[in-house]
Design an enzyme around this catalytic site. Structure first.
Site, short mmCIF file in Angstrom:
data_model
loop_
_atom_site.label_atom_id
_atom_site.label_comp_id
_atom_site.label_asym_id
_atom_site.label_seq_id
_atom_site.Cartn_x
_atom_site.Cartn_y
_atom_site.Cartn_z
N VAL A 105 -6.68 -15.49 -6.31
CA VAL A 105 -6.77 -14.55 -5.16
C VAL A 105 -7.98 -14.54 -4.56
O VAL A 105 -9.14 -14.74 -5.37
CB VAL A 105 -6.48 -13.12 -6.02
N ALA A 157 -7.47 -8.57 -8.79
CA ALA A 157 -8.49 -9.20 -8.19
C ALA A 157 -8.62 -10.33 -9.28
O ALA A 157 -9.16 -11.68 -8.80
CB ALA A 157 -9.74 -8.41 -8.14
N ASP A 191 -1.98 3.25 18.19
CA ASP A 191 -2.73 1.91 17.97
C ASP A 191 -2.10 0.84 17.10
O ASP A 191 -2.28 -0.32 17.01
CB ASP A 191 -4.09 2.24 17.52
N ASP A 226 0.90 -1.15 -0.19
CA ASP A 226 -0.09 0.06 -0.11
C ASP A 226 0.85 1.18 0.13
O ASP A 226 1.88 1.15 -0.72
CB ASP A 226 -0.96 -0.19 1.20
N VAL A 273 -8.62 2.23 17.92
CA VAL A 273 -9.25 1.27 17.19
C VAL A 273 -8.62 -0.15 17.32
O VAL A 273 -7.41 -0.02 17.53
CB VAL A 273 -9.51 1.92 15.88
N SER A 320 -11.39 -1.68 -0.27
CA SER A 320 -10.03 -1.60 0.48
C SER A 320 -10.11 -1.95 1.73
O SER A 320 -9.49 -2.98 2.34
CB SER A 320 -9.45 -0.31 0.44
N HIS A 338 -3.74 5.68 3.47
CA HIS A 338 -4.49 4.68 3.10
C HIS A 338 -3.73 3.23 3.75
O HIS A 338 -4.53 2.43 4.36
CB HIS A 338 -4.34 4.55 1.86
#
Length: 454
Positions: A210, A205, A72, A63, A116, A257, A97
């Site tokens: 995958v 994809a 976190d 990414d 989180v 995502s 991201h």
């Protein structure tokens, strides 16, 4: 993979409208856990974490990098790789991201109940930073970096690789071969389906093997922007996802995502609880335990795949799967726009496709040689047959050229191959050959109940 994010705190960096549409606004830190509806719907604290928290599993996040200093994520992020020439080890993120995806997977919160939590809070994150554009697409000219990123992840211990991005050329042999390499090395590969409901799925994809994840809402309905299609394997949350962001802040966004990241986290939970299972058996556990909401079937289908992924179900006892085939069951899935592999006249094995468009092509040199000999020896006969077929079709259609991509074609604009007709019978996803039937009873939640639990 595009994600729309609304970030709380400092003004964020400008980026693409679909990937990071940002707005500022204050909120108390202890409200972040409450904003994570995914944890509640899945019953993570009560039903999942007592069984597994992802210990001992490395999840690679390919990414924009990961902010290892977020409270976190402190201690969760391993030294990785930066393929953007920025000179980092992947533990730097200028866009947010990758940090968000890492927190979906392995955030551990901080303090007594602040921040989180990811679905696998004791898994480790291996960040591999690549050059992504404003809408989560691989920047043109960086296709080779994706292949290098995947290989690096495999060679540095990742058992799950999260790919919450879109793009890269399927004709790049390094890209395709890296996917095959990861599968051969027993890695679970996960990608989002995309955030363009009117367009077909893209790469990574579309690569066979995958796990492809579509997006759903809190109510279990399909997220309106989710890309769907016959490669979809599972569905997971994509709406109002609250996660970590840059500068020790938090944000809320939408997109597949996040759906992919949640499935990567669940794969880590399974690989931690059952370390002796193969990647194929892990995939089988997730697909066969998926919740199949009433009125959304029959399953599998192009929207939900085998259903809504269930962490508790994926971890439940299932000897039939654990003692079943070890192979990746998704390798038998046809690749969109390509004929199924295995036949002597398989177009996916012609020189035009680079000789690497099937999972076996990179190692099956004997088959490739035989194919070339067949083509060379029978070229005249093939030309005659093609001529006859063309003349026959023109006779039936009046010579109007009504093929794929024409006025009656199913293709969508926007790139090479979008106007191509899928292989016969490819309009409905079918269980791969040799794929065991559902071992659980029908997993339909009670009327008015939680669609995320069976």
């Amino acid at each position: 993979m595009t994600t729309s994010r609304s970030v709380r705190g400092l003004a964020a960096l400008a980026a693409g409208a679909l990937l990071w549409g940002l707005s500022a606004g204050p909120a108390a830190a202890d409200s972040d856990r409450e904003a994570q509806w995914v944890l509640k719907n899945y019953g993570m604290a009560e039903r999942v974490w007592p069984t597994s928290q992802g210990e001992g599993v490395i999840v690679a996040v390919i990414d924009t990098g990961v902010d290892a200093n977020h409270p976190d994520l402190v201690g969760q992020v391993l030294p990785g790789l930066d393929l953007t020439n920025a000179g980092t080890d992947g533990r730097v993120d200028s866009k947010g991201h990758g940090t968000a995806m890492a927190s979906d997977i392995a955030a551990h919160g901080h303090g007594s109940n602040a921040g989180v939590m990811g679905l696998a809070p004791k898994a480790k994150i291996l960040p591999v930073r690549i050059d992504l554009g404003g809408e989560g697409e691989v920047v043109a000219g960086n296709d080779m970096a994706v292949g290098k990123a995947i290989r690096f992840a495999v060679d540095h211990g990742a058992k799950v690789i999260n790919m919450s991005f879109d793009g890269g050329s399927s004709l790049d042999p390094g890209y395709r071969e890296s996917i095959e390499y990861a599968i051969q090395k027993d890695v679970v590969l996960v990608a989002g389906s995309g955030n363009s409901a009117n367009f077909p799925t893209g790469y990574p994809a579309n690569f066979p093997g995958v796990v492809v994840v579509s997006g759903i809402t809190e109510s279990g309905d399909m997220w309106p922007k989710s890309t769907v299609g016959p490669v979809v394997t599972l569905a997971a949350p994509a709406e109002n996802i609250h996660n970590a962001d840059l500068n020790n802040r938090y944000g809320t966004g939408n997109g597949t995502s996040d759906s992919a990241a949640f499935v990567s986290g669940i794969a880590a939970l399974v690989r931690s609880k059952y370390p002796n299972l193969s990647a194929g058996q892990v995939i089988n556990r997730m697909t066969k335990s998926a919740v199949q909401p009433d009125g959304k079937g029959p399953f599998p289908n192009d929207k939900y795949g085998y259903g809504i992924v269930s962490p508790a179900g994926s971890l439940a006892a299932n000897p039939a799967v654990d003692n079943g085939p070890k192979e990746n069951p998704l390798l038998n899935r046809p690749e969109p726009g390509k004929a199924p592999t295995g036949g002597a006249a398989d177009p996916a094995k012609t020189p035009a496709a680079g000789g690497a468009d099937s999972p076996q092509a990179s190692s099956d040199s004997g088959s490739s040689s035989g194919m070339l000999m067949a083509v060379g020896g029978g070229v005249l006969g093939v030309l005659v047959i093609v001529l006859i077929v063309v003349l026959a079709r023109r006779s039936k259609k009046g010579g109007n050229g009504g093929g794929p991509g024409g006025s009656g074609g199913p293709g969508a604009p926007g790139g090479p191959g979008y106007g191509q007709q899928p292989p016969p019978g490819y309009g409905q996803q079918q269980p791969p050959v040799g794929y065991p039937q559902q071992q659980y009873p029908p997993q339909q939640p009670p009327a008015g109940g939680n669609p995320y639990q069976r």
